[in-house]
Design a protein around this motif. Structure first.
Motif, PDB file in Angstrom:
ATOM      1  N   VAL A  53       0.835  -1.204   0.000  1.00 35.72           N
ATOM      2  CA  VAL A  53       0.000   0.000   0.000  1.00 35.72           C
ATOM      3  C   VAL A  53       0.873   1.259   0.000  1.00 35.72           C
ATOM      4  CG1 VAL A  53      -1.672   1.343   1.346  1.00 35.72           C
ATOM      5  CG2 VAL A  53      -1.994  -1.116   1.058  1.00 35.72           C
ATOM      6  N   VAL A  54       1.856   1.292   0.904  1.00 34.15           N
ATOM      7  CA  VAL A  54       2.730   2.466   0.993  1.00 34.15           C
ATOM      8  C   VAL A  54       3.505   2.664  -0.299  1.00 34.15           C
ATOM      9  CG1 VAL A  54       4.790   3.376   2.143  1.00 34.15           C
ATOM     10  CG2 VAL A  54       2.935   2.454   3.508  1.00 34.15           C
ATOM     11  N   SER A  55       4.060   1.588  -0.853  1.00 34.13           N
ATOM     12  CA  SER A  55       4.839   1.736  -2.080  1.00 34.13           C
ATOM     13  C   SER A  55       3.969   2.136  -3.271  1.00 34.13           C
ATOM     14  CB  SER A  55       5.610   0.462  -2.392  1.00 34.13           C
ATOM     15  OG  SER A  55       4.738  -0.581  -2.745  1.00 34.13           O
ATOM     16  N   SER A  56       2.730   1.676  -3.301  1.00 38.03           N
ATOM     17  CA  SER A  56       1.833   2.063  -4.394  1.00 38.03           C
ATOM     18  C   SER A  56       1.499   3.547  -4.317  1.00 38.03           C
ATOM     19  CB  SER A  56       0.553   1.242  -4.351  1.00 38.03           C
ATOM     20  OG  SER A  56       0.822  -0.108  -4.601  1.00 38.03           O
ATOM     21  N   ILE A  57       1.173   4.008  -3.131  1.00 40.06           N
ATOM     22  CA  ILE A  57       0.850   5.433  -2.958  1.00 40.06           C
ATOM     23  C   ILE A  57       2.094   6.287  -3.168  1.00 40.06           C
ATOM     24  CG2 ILE A  57       0.104   7.172  -1.278  1.00 40.06           C
ATOM     25  CD1 ILE A  57      -1.717   4.945  -0.075  1.00 40.06           C
ATOM     26  N   PHE A  58       3.197   5.879  -2.540  1.00 33.02           N
ATOM     27  CA  PHE A  58       4.453   6.620  -2.649  1.00 33.02           C
ATOM     28  C   PHE A  58       4.919   6.662  -4.104  1.00 33.02           C
ATOM     29  CE2 PHE A  58       9.008   7.310  -2.130  1.00 33.02           C
ATOM     30  CZ  PHE A  58       9.039   8.280  -1.148  1.00 33.02           C
ATOM     31  N   GLY A  59       4.829   5.522  -4.797  1.00 35.61           N
ATOM     32  CA  GLY A  59       5.250   5.445  -6.187  1.00 35.61           C
ATOM     33  C   GLY A  59       4.409   6.280  -7.131  1.00 35.61           C
ATOM     34  N   GLY A 116       5.103 -14.644 -13.268  1.00 35.07           N
ATOM     35  CA  GLY A 116       5.211 -13.517 -14.182  1.00 35.07           C
ATOM     36  C   GLY A 116       5.214 -12.176 -13.502  1.00 35.07           C
ATOM     37  N   ILE A 117       5.539 -12.110 -12.217  1.00 35.98           N
ATOM     38  CA  ILE A 117       5.578 -10.828 -11.534  1.00 35.98           C
ATOM     39  C   ILE A 117       6.907 -10.671 -10.849  1.00 35.98           C
ATOM     40  CG2 ILE A 117       3.091 -10.711 -11.174  1.00 35.98           C
ATOM     41  CD1 ILE A 117       3.584 -11.623  -8.301  1.00 35.98           C
ATOM     42  N   GLY A 118       7.291  -9.445 -10.577  1.00 29.41           N
ATOM     43  CA  GLY A 118       8.551  -9.174  -9.904  1.00 29.41           C
ATOM     44  C   GLY A 118       8.388  -9.126  -8.406  1.00 29.41           C
ATOM     45  N   PHE A 119       9.460  -8.856  -7.734  1.00 25.71           N
ATOM     46  CA  PHE A 119       9.459  -8.698  -6.270  1.00 25.71           C
ATOM     47  C   PHE A 119       8.946  -7.301  -6.009  1.00 25.71           C
ATOM     48  CE2 PHE A 119      10.816 -11.121  -2.708  1.00 25.71           C
ATOM     49  CZ  PHE A 119      11.038 -10.187  -1.698  1.00 25.71           C
ATOM     50  N   GLY A 120       7.693  -7.041  -6.372  1.00 22.23           N
ATOM     51  CA  GLY A 120       7.189  -5.680  -6.507  1.00 22.23           C
ATOM     52  C   GLY A 120       6.460  -5.082  -5.356  1.00 22.23           C
ATOM     53  N   PHE A 121       7.177  -4.734  -4.269  1.00 22.49           N
ATOM     54  CA  PHE A 121       6.525  -3.964  -3.192  1.00 22.49           C
ATOM     55  C   PHE A 121       6.074  -2.665  -3.737  1.00 22.49           C
ATOM     56  CE2 PHE A 121       8.480  -6.179   0.553  1.00 22.49           C
ATOM     57  CZ  PHE A 121       7.281  -6.468   1.127  1.00 22.49           C
TER      58      PHE A 121
END
Length: 121
Positions: A53-59, A116-121
């Motif tokens: 959640v934080v990384s999505s908002i921050f990103g 098919g996904i990355g280590f995507g925080f």
């Protein structure tokens, strides 16, 4: 303009995928480095949910190397808090979790299951 429905759906999908992929590696890493008493599955779950959640908002608002470093400190802070350890131990847990994730991904690829996904925080 941001379509809020799509953004929330994407966030939910990202959270679910990260739970499936990252939580086991993070939990195993925590158990190996701080023990079963400090590294609970629910703690790894909260680290991944809050980190996503934080990384999505921050990103959404910030990009670049400085933003990535700040986000890394935030994620390490979550690991430090939930696994009740120091900063270096949190960094070690995170590095070991990435190694465990890579090993799991390679083993799954060898048996024909791709992630098919990355280590995507």
């Amino acid at each position: 303009m941001v379509n809020l429905d799509v953004a929330i759906l994407e966030l939910i999908i990202r959270i679910v995928l990260n739970i499936i992929v990252i939580v086991p590696a993070l939990w195993i890493s925590g158990i190996l480095l701080v023990g079963r008493q400090k590294a609970k599955f629910s703690d790894a779950l909260w680290i991944v949910i809050l980190g996503t959640v934080v990384s999505s908002i921050f990103g959404y608002f910030f990009t670049g190397i400085i933003a990535s470093l700040i986000l890394m400190v935030i994620i390490l802070g979550l690991v430090k808090h939930f696994f009740n350890c120091g900063w270096l131990k949190a960094l070690a847990i995170s590095i070991v979790a990435v190694i465990i994730f890579i090993i799991i991904a390679v083993l799954l690829a060898l048996i024909g299951i791709g992630i098919g996904i990355g280590f995507g925080f």
